[in-house]
Write an enzyme that holds these catalytic residues in place. Sequence first.
Site, PDB file in Angstrom:
ATOM      1  N   ASP A 132       0.876  -1.177   0.000  1.00 27.03           N
ATOM      2  CA  ASP A 132       0.000   0.000   0.000  1.00 27.03           C
ATOM      3  C   ASP A 132       0.912   1.225   0.000  1.00 27.03           C
ATOM      4  O   ASP A 132       2.128   1.117   0.158  1.00 27.03           O
ATOM      5  CB  ASP A 132      -0.914   0.002   1.240  1.00 27.03           C
ATOM      6  N   SER A 133       0.278   2.409  -0.116  1.00 26.97           N
ATOM      7  CA  SER A 133       1.065   3.646  -0.063  1.00 26.97           C
ATOM      8  C   SER A 133       1.538   3.938   1.363  1.00 26.97           C
ATOM      9  O   SER A 133       2.507   4.656   1.549  1.00 26.97           O
ATOM     10  CB  SER A 133       0.197   4.812  -0.541  1.00 26.97           C
ATOM     11  N   CYS A 148      -4.059  -1.807  -1.857  1.00 26.36           N
ATOM     12  CA  CYS A 148      -4.257  -0.412  -2.243  1.00 26.36           C
ATOM     13  C   CYS A 148      -5.282  -0.365  -3.367  1.00 26.36           C
ATOM     14  O   CYS A 148      -5.035  -0.853  -4.474  1.00 26.36           O
ATOM     15  CB  CYS A 148      -2.930   0.173  -2.722  1.00 26.36           C
ATOM     16  N   GLU A 184      -2.800   9.536   7.784  1.00 22.42           N
ATOM     17  CA  GLU A 184      -1.336   9.379   7.825  1.00 22.42           C
ATOM     18  C   GLU A 184      -0.706  10.324   8.855  1.00 22.42           C
ATOM     19  O   GLU A 184       0.326  10.013   9.423  1.00 22.42           O
ATOM     20  CB  GLU A 184      -0.736   9.636   6.431  1.00 22.42           C
ATOM     21  N   CYS A 213     -11.046   2.446   0.151  1.00 21.96           N
ATOM     22  CA  CYS A 213      -9.638   2.820   0.327  1.00 21.96           C
ATOM     23  C   CYS A 213      -9.210   2.087   1.586  1.00 21.96           C
ATOM     24  O   CYS A 213      -9.931   2.115   2.600  1.00 21.96           O
ATOM     25  CB  CYS A 213      -9.500   4.331   0.517  1.00 21.96           C
ATOM     26  N   HIS A 263      -7.217   2.691   3.794  1.00 15.76           N
ATOM     27  CA  HIS A 263      -7.056   3.511   5.000  1.00 15.76           C
ATOM     28  C   HIS A 263      -8.383   3.655   5.767  1.00 15.76           C
ATOM     29  O   HIS A 263      -8.380   3.935   6.962  1.00 15.76           O
ATOM     30  CB  HIS A 263      -6.574   4.917   4.635  1.00 15.76           C
TER      31      HIS A 263
END
Length: 267
Positions: free
Chosen positions: A9-10, A72, A147, A179, A181
């Site tokens: 993932d990012s 992701c 984040e 997503c 997240h």
Amino acid sequence: MKPKLGIFDSGVGGFTVLKRVLERHGNLPCLYLGDSARVPYGEKTVSEIRVIAEEVVQWLMEKNVSIVLIACNTTNSLALDVVKRVADVPVIGLIETSVEMISEDRVGVLSTPATASSCAYGNQIKSYRPGTIVVEQGCPALVPLIESGQLSNDELPVLLMEYLKPLLDAHVESIVLGCSHYPILEPFLRKLLPKNIRLIDPAIGLARRLDKFLGIPSIPAKGPLSLANTQICVTADPGSFAARTTGLWGNCPEVELVSLRSKACFF
Ligand code: DGL
């Protein structure tokens, strides 16, 4: 030899997927890559997302993973073909597995702006369940907020309501957390949503799909989830990544800083 799962993932979002995978297959070795040097992916161009995907998957291949899990949605939406081309092992994504979890006729999807403009969820859901009404909403502010770890921010409920409004106006019956997240925001979303709206975490479908690829029954983790068999690598700021993920796991994981081959820079 046990298969080694490569999960990427990012940033910290993929941990919500890792968690679902370990809940179901607690004993499997995993290699997690968080591309924290380039988070957020969701506001990058399609070609940037595709170049990054190629590089990340090449790196995972060099580490000899035996299955790639795309944790992701942004990469899944815009670079699934790239991932499949570069990976010479099976690939499992979130979007294609999520559709099996949907049974409602009016569905909302919260995602990054890149995922929303790709219409990947809408197309996939409608091809699986023709006639479904799908409302996709891009949420540019959420990944940077998660984040940065600022979830007690007073602005969060206001922001969430802004993103939920088009979905509520369309009378959706379920909302896909499109997503990786966003499952971190589930308690905040739950407070704002009517009880009859179901929240769908595609990572549950991905973890189930893994059973078929592994050809072995799931061996759920006993006791608290452990990262003992998981190697965690990031492309920047291992300290803040560890601090962020501590909230999710309750203990501080060891995080390694790695450099991908060219780490194409778009900033
Ligand atoms: N967590 C990722 C996703 O599911 C990427 C979010 C981002 O970096 O913008 O799309």
